[in-house]
Write a protein that holds these residues in place. Structure first.
Motif, mmCIF file in Angstrom:
data_model
loop_
_atom_site.group_PDB
_atom_site.id
_atom_site.type_symbol
_atom_site.label_atom_id
_atom_site.label_comp_id
_atom_site.label_asym_id
_atom_site.label_seq_id
_atom_site.Cartn_x
_atom_site.Cartn_y
_atom_site.Cartn_z
ATOM 1 N N ALA A 307 121.877 -29.006 173.599
ATOM 2 C CA ALA A 307 122.053 -28.527 174.964
ATOM 3 C C ALA A 307 123.222 -29.231 175.637
ATOM 4 C CB ALA A 307 120.772 -28.737 175.772
ATOM 5 N N PHE A 308 123.794 -28.563 176.619
ATOM 6 C CA PHE A 308 124.922 -29.085 177.381
ATOM 7 C C PHE A 308 124.440 -29.705 178.687
ATOM 8 C CE2 PHE A 308 126.789 -25.770 174.761
ATOM 9 C CZ PHE A 308 127.981 -26.337 174.335
ATOM 10 N N ASP A 309 125.209 -30.630 179.161
ATOM 11 C CA ASP A 309 125.046 -31.138 180.523
ATOM 12 C C ASP A 309 126.309 -30.751 181.274
ATOM 13 O OD1 ASP A 309 124.693 -32.411 182.908
ATOM 14 O OD2 ASP A 309 124.238 -34.376 182.065
ATOM 15 N N ARG A 310 126.211 -29.752 182.119
ATOM 16 C CA ARG A 310 127.412 -29.189 182.750
ATOM 17 C C ARG A 310 128.153 -30.234 183.561
ATOM 18 N NH1 ARG A 310 129.791 -27.599 186.972
ATOM 19 N NH2 ARG A 310 128.204 -28.612 188.222
ATOM 20 N N GLU A 311 127.412 -31.156 184.154
ATOM 21 C CA GLU A 311 128.071 -32.142 184.999
ATOM 22 C C GLU A 311 128.942 -33.105 184.195
ATOM 23 O OE1 GLU A 311 125.372 -29.968 187.019
ATOM 24 O OE2 GLU A 311 124.721 -31.305 185.408
ATOM 25 N N GLU A 312 128.708 -33.205 182.894
ATOM 26 C CA GLU A 312 129.531 -34.068 182.061
ATOM 27 C C GLU A 312 130.686 -33.318 181.417
ATOM 28 O OE1 GLU A 312 127.034 -35.950 179.239
ATOM 29 O OE2 GLU A 312 125.942 -37.152 180.711
ATOM 30 N N MET A 313 130.762 -32.021 181.638
ATOM 31 C CA MET A 313 131.803 -31.202 181.014
ATOM 32 C C MET A 313 133.006 -31.099 181.950
ATOM 33 S SD MET A 313 129.368 -28.139 179.568
ATOM 34 C CE MET A 313 130.718 -27.292 178.744
ATOM 35 N N ASP A 344 125.265 -23.536 185.550
ATOM 36 C CA ASP A 344 124.669 -24.687 186.214
ATOM 37 C C ASP A 344 123.214 -24.409 186.578
ATOM 38 O OD1 ASP A 344 124.777 -27.268 187.513
ATOM 39 O OD2 ASP A 344 124.649 -26.151 189.387
ATOM 40 N N ILE A 345 122.385 -25.380 186.394
ATOM 41 C CA ILE A 345 121.033 -25.318 186.947
ATOM 42 C C ILE A 345 120.898 -26.485 187.914
ATOM 43 C CG2 ILE A 345 120.049 -24.212 184.915
ATOM 44 C CD1 ILE A 345 118.805 -26.908 184.183
ATOM 45 N N ASN A 346 119.999 -26.325 188.788
ATOM 46 C CA ASN A 346 119.835 -27.341 189.835
ATOM 47 C C ASN A 346 119.040 -28.512 189.282
ATOM 48 O OD1 ASN A 346 119.958 -28.571 192.283
ATOM 49 N ND2 ASN A 346 118.376 -27.325 193.234
ATOM 50 N N ASP A 347 119.741 -29.356 188.494
ATOM 51 C CA ASP A 347 119.060 -30.478 187.856
ATOM 52 C C ASP A 347 119.486 -31.819 188.428
ATOM 53 O OD1 ASP A 347 121.617 -30.254 186.896
ATOM 54 O OD2 ASP A 347 121.120 -30.866 184.845
ATOM 55 N N ASN A 348 120.258 -31.780 189.498
ATOM 56 C CA ASN A 348 120.685 -33.022 190.130
ATOM 57 C C ASN A 348 120.295 -32.994 191.601
ATOM 58 O OD1 ASN A 348 122.537 -34.632 188.113
ATOM 59 N ND2 ASN A 348 123.083 -32.466 187.891
ATOM 60 N N ALA A 349 119.675 -34.050 192.026
ATOM 61 C CA ALA A 349 119.330 -34.155 193.440
ATOM 62 C C ALA A 349 120.574 -34.536 194.231
ATOM 63 C CB ALA A 349 118.228 -35.198 193.649
ATOM 64 N N ALA A 374 127.541 -38.030 207.942
ATOM 65 C CA ALA A 374 126.914 -38.376 206.665
ATOM 66 C C ALA A 374 127.451 -37.432 205.593
ATOM 67 C CB ALA A 374 125.397 -38.276 206.759
ATOM 68 N N ILE A 375 127.975 -37.986 204.539
ATOM 69 C CA ILE A 375 128.528 -37.189 203.437
ATOM 70 C C ILE A 375 127.460 -37.037 202.359
ATOM 71 C CG2 ILE A 375 130.380 -36.962 201.759
ATOM 72 C CD1 ILE A 375 131.282 -36.792 204.650
ATOM 73 N N VAL A 376 127.155 -35.783 202.011
ATOM 74 C CA VAL A 376 126.164 -35.483 200.975
ATOM 75 C C VAL A 376 126.882 -34.836 199.804
ATOM 76 C CG1 VAL A 376 123.970 -34.384 200.452
ATOM 77 C CG2 VAL A 376 124.487 -35.067 202.790
ATOM 78 N N THR A 377 126.655 -35.331 198.634
ATOM 79 C CA THR A 377 127.258 -34.760 197.421
ATOM 80 C C THR A 377 126.159 -34.331 196.469
ATOM 81 O OG1 THR A 377 127.439 -36.954 196.398
ATOM 82 C CG2 THR A 377 129.339 -36.154 197.652
ATOM 83 N N ASP A 378 126.548 -33.440 195.572
ATOM 84 C CA ASP A 378 125.619 -32.944 194.551
ATOM 85 C C ASP A 378 126.445 -32.618 193.327
ATOM 86 O OD1 ASP A 378 123.794 -31.571 192.930
ATOM 87 O OD2 ASP A 378 122.708 -30.794 194.658
ATOM 88 N N LEU A 379 126.094 -33.215 192.215
ATOM 89 C CA LEU A 379 126.851 -32.999 190.981
ATOM 90 C C LEU A 379 126.754 -31.570 190.490
ATOM 91 C CD1 LEU A 379 126.033 -36.279 189.020
ATOM 92 C CD2 LEU A 379 128.130 -35.707 190.268
ATOM 93 N N ASP A 380 125.745 -30.821 190.947
ATOM 94 C CA ASP A 380 125.614 -29.443 190.511
ATOM 95 C C ASP A 380 126.758 -28.594 191.056
ATOM 96 O OD1 ASP A 380 123.238 -29.760 189.034
ATOM 97 O OD2 ASP A 380 122.090 -29.809 190.888
ATOM 98 N N LYS A 381 126.945 -27.445 190.426
ATOM 99 C CA LYS A 381 128.058 -26.552 190.784
ATOM 100 C C LYS A 381 127.937 -26.133 192.239
ATOM 101 C CE LYS A 381 130.450 -22.367 189.311
ATOM 102 N NZ LYS A 381 130.442 -21.224 188.359
ATOM 103 N N GLY A 382 129.068 -26.158 192.915
ATOM 104 C CA GLY A 382 129.075 -25.781 194.316
ATOM 105 C C GLY A 382 128.742 -26.915 195.251
ATOM 106 N N GLY A 383 128.439 -28.093 194.679
ATOM 107 C CA GLY A 383 128.084 -29.214 195.529
ATOM 108 C C GLY A 383 126.753 -28.998 196.211
#
Length: 1513
Positions: A307-313, A344-349, A374-383
């Motif tokens: 399986a792939f981890d999109r955030e590492e690609m 992408d799946i929503n696998d990162n909080a 407050a800056i909020v980030t999300d490694l998933d696609k689209g932030g």
């Protein structure tokens, strides 16, 4: 006998000759010598008859017909000869056929031999002319052969020969042709098929031709020739598509479930052989993911093994190159690319940039002020995509979707109440599983000098007695300031009242001491009012004032300190209820004991020796007086003094409302129009003021009724329908406005009376009844029923018939008016009328009359009571003998008036035909049976003309054609023509099987069914379509070689034959590096590729053209990237984030900064797009960020921009970066909202009376609270430098004048702005004219509604009301931030009529008499449950420090002004109480309290407002 026979033969011979005609030739036989051969005149084949007349036969010589060369020829001839005759006839024995004699060149050989001694033979040759009487004939109807697709062009494939029996070449020579035409084959004159174009099994597996052989005369024959193409293993396998697209979610492995445009499939290019292929993965790009994929070698099913981890690609797209190879020849391969998108799946909080935020904020910051972002980030696609919220929600902050935390409730930002706020920011994702992350925030409030010092007491008192000493402590004033640091440090000072210097004040402790001895006077109390201020040490200090009374009595008789005291007591209090404590003086303290007594109203009140006045009985507000003047006295046995206590008895809510009747009944018609007043259900209450104010409400009534809450008028608000509900029972609730609330109930019964509003309705709209024509008169046919839901006469129904069709006189039917019974009253005759229609009605007895209608259909049934009738009583007819079988003799006409008509043992349908003409036919023998319809194909028409015949006669022989099953595309016209009625598309369906039925009109009906197959011929109506709109290939030159396949163009055409045969070419562009196979679409590298030394992109346009007429084509883009070295696979920004700043108010188009992304190669271009704040910023093609509008830091300090870079790869890759833009402040001057402020003030206004508050705004963040206000030179007014409150210094002597001042607001950096303030000073008022009311509302609420309150009071009183003071009844200041437990506010005002001030007594009297109206108006201003009471002026004076402050100011500093004011009061038009001028008017208010800002009027505006208010009332 013999002679007779001979004669017969002769006669016969002559007869036959005559029939056959003349012989071909006449010759002379030679029996003497050997004669020469004779050639007879040629004759056409098929001849029958006399051939040769032989003469010259010697008498007695016999002649014989003998063979000549070909004995078999004699089978065609015979000799007719009689011995003794000299002639003989050679004639045909059967038809001469040249084709049979083809072997002897169509010459018939025979000889006539002389049967004598010498026996000479006379030889003859008869040449037959060949006629074209034979058609060519193929030996078989079907020829089949197999052809190898590798067969060379111009090779003979197959030979088919037809035979023509005609003997001459002219008639037997054949030509060959075939259909349909084909460019692959030609047919030679020999019948040989010659291959003219190379075959391809994949394009056509089989060819079917109809071969025609035709001679020159047009005779022909046809046969079918089928060529089965044999596949050869000469092609590589191929994939269905060169590019596949697949997607799989990250963290997921297994088989790809959905691959576009279809599942991966490769097959042998030789479809006839179709060798199996094996699948493999050749390369994966990026190659780091090569181990992530598997492919099933047998099925080609692609799967993810790891399986792939999109955030590492680096890119979410992976290109998988796959290969298919034939199992029998691994060198025969095909290639394709699978573009795999890792979804992408929503696998990162989401995460905050900081788990804990610590911020500071100036207290009292305005709503929407920015705290931080407050800056909020999300490694998933689209932030991060979701919602942000503050927890708990009660926190005085809000958060924007972009993370900006703002002030939500400025009122809560009071450092003195709460020094810091702790809360959480919760980030919740929108998509499942809806991850939630929180960050902790601690906001510490920075102190602002927003609190003035507050004295602990309203007034302070001290005394100096005879034993006075310098330095003795008299009293200590205390004040508190909740602000922090220097803002809360207090310094005390004596402002006024210490002109003699008797007192000194410690500025830190507030202790007042005696500075020098005061000379005391007997029987006199010296009073020293001191005006004390407490000032904090803030940058802009704030000040409060208090009054200190120092009394210095000399030796004195007992005496009251006031002549009039006031007190308030509630009714129904138990005896001993405290009312007030009076103050008195007795000096010396150790003198005789004093006695206090009640001198009037002693039965109700008593007073103790310490001055406490109490009740001795219960007081009743409802039954007794509301006001008592209680006389009191004080004496020490020698001297005495008297005073009066004005006691006000206040009402309590001790009585419930009472209805006049607990049950009320009213009748309302159901058609009453809405709104409709039903009745008043009123109650009374013995209490007073708001305790007697009653509010009405309803319970029940189904929403049909409402009640006026004030008057108790019950009204109809919804339509009534008695038939739905005839009675309503409603509970009327009356509640007073006291506390606690008391209530009473009454029952209102509303009876709905009926009106005639329903039309009678029959049970059916249409009735149908059958009656025999023989039924007796008075028979009951039907009982009708109708319903009317109205009651009484409105629902009483009567029936009647108002129309009969067809009509009759008298009528055939009668309807009983009451029962609805329908009866037959006249006999019926079916032959005259078969159906009657009766229009009936049901009428009610109401007014107006309502009628309902219905229909009765009476069907008259026939009874067979009439015999058939001929049209004549007798018929006479004559016929010929031998009349043919089946000939018509006579036509009889028979009629029958009965329903079935005349029947001849057949089933008849009267509704179809009620009259028949019968034809009588004479038949002498039965027919041979029925002749059924047969179909014959005719000449071509629109599609096909169909002819059907039927040997029967008349209707039995009439044939109708139809399709067995209706078809949307085909119809049969009446003349038998098969029509196409809709568009036909061969590519959708190429063959239609139709079934045609031919049926006659006989009985029983005969029918025949045949099938017709309609085959559609192809037309070139489809252009070739490429499998892709763009073909892209990337070639690394180090791996390239001549002949290497770059890509395969593939197009398809749903047409067939030549219309589907595709040729490939380049229509636009050319390249010496590429070669294109026009038949296969394969693009390969040429030898020129070795000369390349730099990256090159070749862009061409490919065209696919079919071979139809006219040819059609389509195009696709071709891009081949020839790389020298490997390049990046994705576009990327040089930085993950950028930070820029610019000054505010910059013009549009200002450059903020530049972002830069790289595609990794000059082959690909990069474009930029702005994803957020597109209305304020833009991005250019080089990545420069530009402003699209002027930016204002005060509106927004931070902007977070998302910039996307996209390259020109196929498919394109993209990258995102974050740009933070900070808007820097530029100092801007303060701004006033108004150029001119206008206000008014009374001339009696004391020192510090607020006039108006000006407020400037500073666009610069954080500096608005640091503005300093100043006033131009004015001795009458001054301004608070911190708040901008303009207040009175002294308005005496300014009666009726208007004063204009200039106010300046300056920021900490020296920029300022000015505005004008105009103040109109109003005269003719004194302290005794002030009326004070008490409201159960917080002071700040009252202050915010002063204009509405003035209007409400003025409306009830009929005078112009001007409020001059709002204070808390417990002495708290109006700007106190902490709400007190006892909510009570005192409102001081004066009333004006015309130009005169109305006395307070008159105003108070009118307030009491109009208390209900006052309460109603106050409710409209403050809402329900408002309570008001009249308060005494002394109560106000004792409860508010401003009163004594004002008095001290007036006594201490402005004595002269007081004398002037006294003179003004003496000239008042109204009668004044002699002690009025001794009272004080409290009009001083704190800087944060009420100001008359709302009175922005001209100098005469108060008079105009007074006039308008008086006129409106």
């Amino acid at each position: 006998m013999e002679r007779g026979g001979l004669l017969w033969v002769c006669l016969l011979s002559v007869c036959v000759h005559a029939v056959a005609g003349d012989p071909i030739d006449t010759t002379v036989i030679n029996c003497a010598t050997q004669p020469a051969e004779i050639n007879l005149t040629p004759v056409d084949e098929g001849y029958e008859g006399d051939v040769e007349l032989i003469t010259g036969i010697p008498e007695g010589t016999n002649v014989l017909l003998v063979p000549y060369a070909f004995p078999e020829h004699l089978e065609y001839l015979e000799l007719s000869f009689t011995l003794g005759e000299t002639t003989a006839m050679i004639r045909t024995k059967k038809t001469l056929d040249a084709d049979v004699l083809k072997g002897t060149d169509r010459v018939l050989y025979y000889s006539i031999k002389c049967d004598d001694l010498f026996g000479y033979q006379n030889n003859r040759k008869l040449e037959l002319n060949d006629l074209n009487d034979n058609s060519p004939v193929f030996a078989k109807r079907l020829y089949t052969t197999e052809i190898d697709e590798t067969l060379s062009v111009d090779t003979e494939v197959f030979r088919v020969k037809a035979e023509d029996a005609d003997s001459s070449p002219a008639n037997s020579q054949l030509t060959y042709s075939f259909t349909p035409p084909s460019e692959n084959f030609i047919v030679a004159g020999t019948g040989a098929f010659i291959l003219k174009k190379r075959l391809n099994y994949n394009e056509a597996h089989m060819f079917t031709f109809e071969l025609t052989a035709q001679d020159f005369g047009g005779r022909n024959d046809t046969t079918t020739v089928v060529f089965n193409v044999k596949d050869s293993d000469n092609l590589n396998p191929y994939f269905s598509h060169s590019l596949y697209q697949a997607a799989i979610q990250e963290n997921e492995n297994g088989v790809f479930t959905d691959i576009l445009p279809e599942a991966i499939k490769a097959q042998d290019g030789d479809m006839g052989i179709n060798v199996t292929v094996t699948y493999s993965i050749s390369t994966v790009s990026p190659n780091a993911y090569e181990g992530n994929f598997n492919i099933d070698p047998n099925t080609g099913v692609l799967s993810v093994a790891t399986a792939f981890d999109r955030e590492e690609m680096s890119s979410s797209i992976v290109s998988v190159s796959i290969k298919a190879a034939q199992t029998d020849d691994p060198l025969k391969t095909a290639d394709a690319v699978v573009s795999v998108t890792v979804e992408d799946i929503n696998d990162n909080a989401p995460t905050f940039e900081s788990a804990d935020y610590t911020e500071t904020l100036l207290e009292n910051s305005p709503v929407n002020a920015v705290v931080f972002k407050a800056i909020v980030t999300d490694l998933d696609k689209g932030g991060f995509v979701g919602t942000l919220r503050i927890l708990p929600e009660s926190a005085p902050f809000s958060i924007d979707p972009d993370g900006t935390v703002r002030v939500k409730d400025s009122a809560d930002l009071d450092r003195e109440t709460t020094q810091n706020f702790e809360f959480q920011i919760e980030a919740t994702e929108r998509d499942e599983p809806n991850h939630v992350t929180t960050a902790h925030v601690n906001v510490t409030l920075i102190d602002e000098n927003d609190n003035s010092p507050t004295f602990s007491d309203l007034t302070y008192e001290g005394e100096v007695f005879a034993d006075q000493e310098v330095g003795m402590q008299l009293v200590q004033v205390e004040a508190n300031d909740p602000d922090d640091d220097i803002n809360g440090q207090i310094k005390f000072s004596i402002e006024f009242g210490n002109g003699e210097g008797y007192f000194s004040l410690d500025e830190d402790t507030g202790i007042i001491t005696l500075a020098k001895i005061i000379p005391l006077q007997d029987n006199k109390i010296l009073t020293f009012p001191l005006y004390i201020t407490a000032t904090d040490r803030g940058i802009v200090p704030r000040t409060s004032a208090a009054q200190v009374f120092i009394r210095a009595p000399g030796n004195s008789n007992p005496q009251f300190l006031q002549k009039v005291f006031t007190g308030v007591v509630e009714e129904e209090q138990e005896p001993g209820a405290f009312i007030t404590k009076v103050s008195f003086l007795k000096l010396p303290e150790d003198g005789p004991t004093v006695t206090l007594q009640v001198t009037s109203e002693g039965d109700k009140f008593s007073i103790s020796n310490n001055g406490e006045l109490t009740t001795t009985v219960k007081l009743d507000f409802d039954e007794g007086p509301h006001e008592y003047s209680v006389g009191i006295s004080i004496t020490d046995g020698t001297s005495s003094d008297t005073a009066v206590v004005e006691v006000s008895v206040t009402d309590i809510n001790d009585n419930s409302p009472v209805f006049a009747s607990e049950s009320v009944t009213e009748v309302v018609p159901e058609d009453a129009e809405v709104p409709f007043n039903v009745t008043v259900v009123a109650a009374t209450d013995k209490d007073s003021s708001f305790n007697k104010e009653i509010r009405y409400s309803l319970r029940g009534g189904d929403g049909k009724f409402s009640i006026d809450p004030l008057s108790g008028m019950v009204s109809l608000v919804g339509g009534l329908d008695r038939e739905t509900k005839a009675q309503y029972s409603i509970l009327v609730l009356a509640e007073d406005q006291g506390r606690p609330v008391k209530s009473a109930t009454a029952t209102l019964t509303v009876q709905v009376s009926d009106v005639n509003d329903n039309i009678p309705k029959f049970s059916q709209d249409v009735y149908q009844v059958e009656v025999l024509e023989t039924d007796a008169v008075d028979s009951t046919l039907l009982t009708l029923s109708a319903a009317d839901p109205d009651e009484g006469v409105n629902g009483r129904i009567s029936f009647s018939i108002f129309q009969q069709s067809p009509s009759s006189d008298p009528a055939n039917f009668a309807l009983d008016a009451s029962s609805g019974v329908l009866q037959l009253v006249q006999p019926l005759d079916y032959s005259e009328v078969k159906e009657y229609t009766l229009r009936i009605q049901a009428s009610d007895g109401g007014s107006p009359l309502l009628v309902g209608n219905a229909t009765v259909v009476v069907l008259v049934k026939d009874v067979n009571n009439k015999p058939p009738e001929f049209n004549q009583e007798m018929y006479e007819v004559s016929v010929y003998e031998n009349l043919a079988s089946g000939a018509s003799i006579l036509l009889l006409e028979v009629t029958d008036r009965d329903e079935g008509g005349f029947s001849n043992d057949v089933t008849l349908d009267r509704e179809t035909k009620d009259k028949y003409n019968l034809e009588v036919v004479a038949v002498d023998q039965p027919t041979e049976g029925d002749q059924r319809g047969k179909l014959h194909r005719g000449s071509a028409g629109e599609i096909l003309a169909i002819v059907a015949t039927d040997a029967d006669l008349g209707r039995n022989g009439e044939v109708n054609l139809s399709l067995v099953t209706p078809h949307p595309l085909f119809q049969i016209r009446e003349d038998g023509m098969l029509l196409a009625v809709a568009s036909l598309d061969r590519e959708t369906t190429d063959t239609y099987e139709l079934f045609v039925k031919a049926s006659d009109n006989g009985s029983p009906q005969r029918e025949n069914i045949k099938s017709i197959r309609v085959r559609l011929l192809d037309v070139n109506d489809n252009k070739p379509e490429f499998s892709l709109s763009n073909y892209v290939s990337n070639i690394l030159l180090k791996d390239a070689a001549e002949g290497m396949t770059v890509l395969n163009l593939s197009a398809s055409d749903p047409d067939i034959g030549d219309n589907a045969l595709i040729t490939y070419s380049f229509s636009e562009g050319s390249s010496k590096y590429l070669a294109l196979n026009s038949e296969t679409g394969e693009v390969t590298l040429t030898s020129e590729i070795t000369a390349l030394t730099e990256d090159t992109t070749v862009e061409l346009t490919a065209m696919a053209t079919d071979h139809g007429e006219p040819p059609l084509n389509s195009t696709a883009g071709v891009e081949v990237n020839l790389r020298i070295a490997s390049i990046l696979d994705n576009v990327a920004f040089l930085k993950t984030s950028y930070n820029f700043s610019l000054s505010e108010n910059q013009p549009e188009g200002t450059t903020v900064g530049q972002v830069l992304a790289s595609s990794g190669s000059n082959l690909y271009k990069v474009s930029y797009a702005l994803k957020t704040h597109g209305e304020l910023f833009s991005v250019s093609s080089d990545g420069s960020i530009l402003t699209s509008a002027e930016l204002d830091k005060e509106q927004e300090e931070w902007y977070i921009l998302d910039v996307e870079a996209v390259d020109t790869r196929t498919p394109p890759t993209s990258a995102m970066t974050t740009v933070r833009v900070q808007v820097e402040d530029v100092n801007e001057p303060p701004q006033f909202p108004d150029e001119v402020y206008e206000a008014s003030v009374f001339n009696i206004a004391p020192y510090k009376t607020p006039v108006i508050q000006v407020k400037a705004s500073d666009p610069d963040v954080g500096e608005q609270a640091q503005l300093v206000y100043s006033l131009s030179d004015s001795s009458s007014f001054d301004i608070d430098p911190a708040s901008g409150l303009v207040y009175v210094v002294s308005a005496a002597g300014l009666d009726g004048e208007s004063t204009e001042m200039e106010v300046k607001a300056t920021d900490p950096r020296g920029l300022f702005s000015t505005t004008k303030v105009k103040v109109q000073v109003v005269g003719d008022a004194s302290s005794s004219d002030v009326v004070i009311i008490s409201l159960n509302q917080p002071p700040n609420i009252v202050e915010n509604k002063i204009p509405e309150l003035e209007s409400a009071l003025g409306k009830v009183l009929g005078w112009t009301v001007m409020i001059i003071q709002v204070t808390s009844s417990n002495g708290g200041t109006t700007d106190s931030r902490a709400l007190r437990s006892s909510v009570r506010t005192l409102v001081s005002f004066v009333a004006l009529q015309d130009e005169d001030v109305v006395s307070s007594e008159e105003v108070r009297k009118k307030l009491r008499s109009e208390s209900a109206a006052v309460t109603t108006e106050l409710n409209s201003v403050f809402g329900a449950e408002i309570q008001f009471e009249l308060a005494s002026n002394s109560q106000s004076a004792s409860s508010n420090k401003s009163v004594v402050i004002a008095l001290g100011v007036l006594l201490g500093l402005f004595g002269i002004l007081l004398i002037i004011l006294g003179a003004l009061f003496a000239r008042s038009k109204k009668k004044k109480h002699p002690d009025d001028d001794k009272e004080t008017l409290d009009m001083a208010r704190r800087a944060e309290g009420y100001t008359n800002t709302h009175r922005k009027e001209s100098t005469s505006s108060w008079k105009q407002r007074r006039d308008s208010d008086t006129g409106s009332n």
